[in-house]
Design an enzyme around this catalytic site. Sequence first.
Site, mmCIF file in Angstrom:
data_model
loop_
_atom_site.group_PDB
_atom_site.id
_atom_site.type_symbol
_atom_site.label_atom_id
_atom_site.label_comp_id
_atom_site.label_asym_id
_atom_site.label_seq_id
_atom_site.Cartn_x
_atom_site.Cartn_y
_atom_site.Cartn_z
ATOM 1 N N GLY A 190 0.928 -1.308 0.064
ATOM 2 C CA GLY A 190 0.110 -0.113 -0.169
ATOM 3 C C GLY A 190 0.891 1.228 -0.105
ATOM 4 N N GLY A 191 0.228 2.389 0.612
ATOM 5 C CA GLY A 191 0.987 3.681 0.615
ATOM 6 C C GLY A 191 2.331 3.597 1.400
ATOM 7 N N ALA A 232 22.173 9.992 -29.327
ATOM 8 C CA ALA A 232 22.434 9.307 -28.084
ATOM 9 C C ALA A 232 23.895 9.865 -27.735
ATOM 10 C CB ALA A 232 22.667 7.675 -28.269
#
Length: 514
Positions: free
Chosen positions: A169-170, A405
Amino acid sequence: MRSHVAELAEIRRQVLAGPSEKATRAQHAKGKLTARERIGLLLDEGSFREVEQLRRHRATGFGLEARKPYTDGVITGWGTVEGRTVFVYAHDFRIFGGALGEAHATKIHKIMDMAIAAGAPLVSLNDGAGARIQEGVTALAGYGGIFQRNTRASGVIPQISVMLGPCAGGAAYSPALTDFVFMVRETSQMFITGPDVVKAVTGEEITQNGLGGADVHAETSGVCHFAYDDEESCIAEVRYLLSLLPQNNRENPPAVPCDDPHDRRCDTLADLVPADGNRPYDMAEVIEEIVDDGEYLEVHERWARNIICALARLGGQVVGVVANQPRVLAGVLDIEASEKAARFVQMCDAFSIPIVTLLDVPGFLPGVDQEHGGIIRHGAKLLYAYCNATVPRISLILRKAYGGAYIVMDSQSIGADLTYAWPTNEIAVMGAEGAANVIFRRRIAEAEDPAGMRAELVKEYKAELMHPYYAAERGLVDDVIDPADTREILIRSLAMLRTKHADHPARKHGNPPQ
């Protein structure tokens, strides 16, 4: 007084012992150490000083008033690693599953504030079950305070997250905000929504490790910088990483005496790197040959393997090395490689670590997936990071340096302090074959022998625009050097640049590409 001291000693004994022997056995049975055992491995022996050891929560309801263990499930304090101060907090899974409540969060907030104020690294040893559900929104607000401090500390002090258990979760966002994430296989996982939620929403069945285990985040998502088989190895590497980092953004990384001669010739480099630009080789062997004693710590080793990002020492001084890896995708830049290198360059710049860039890049990876995935946006992240960096920057072109690049990989035109090249370098808009097909398309098509004409024109293009000294003649390369002298030249150049000072224009902050 003696009786009171005896009472205190007994309380401390109980706190250090933990909630119960049964809980400790259960932790060990999972192959995991206790929070205090982990701190003992991380810090120098006898150096740990605990803060708020006797803190207890003040929540009520759902039986919490009857369970008020000391520490409230998190151990906070400071100690030393190789004699230098380090702040630490460690979730104690034996208490409320390491879940975060109000008192728990307040302890973490305090130690984070102390680390920022003292200007010392912060290491979090994560092993918690997320927010303490019984405390509701108060627990969620505690995470907000952690995230705010993670952000305030970013680029000010090194922040290292060590994942030693579940992180769901958080709670997963705090590690994501830190500089480095370590994980242990089988025992640590990170995900926003767990397997049960995934199955309910999408119908997909997957294990916790399959969803968010160490190998997944080290190889696929890039969330994890380092993955190890056991906690002892993991924490030992955290100590090694700390030895390469400064205490804060106002100090330089620690220098050490160097027994590896500064003027050591690297004669084997001529054999390691083929002159034929189409032949692969292992850039890791080149780095190993150049740096002190062949030792370096690769960051994100298993993610975006077409580029190498590593911390090493040259002449006893810490440097960050960014290098294309010709063994993987010919060393091209793609979305993931650009993101990986950009974050590494930003970290080096934040903590005064000089950057050495080793180029052998044929360009950006072409393809519909790359374009639709935002290669322009992601490639710009690396360009922005280099252009924004004020630390000493040296680039070395080994072989190919083609197109955009070449510019993005710290060319002189975007601010590299010094640019060197080996005699095998090829700096151009594109490869000779592709260039000839564009420039001489009509002549080739009208020729009686198109293949022969193409070969002749490719040779002509190489002779005119792609010889090793073309860029040096125009001041785009400071010198073409013998590969065997690479180590000595880099060390001497870095010594000269050590006092470099550069200021940004006055602004609140930049707006980097996302």
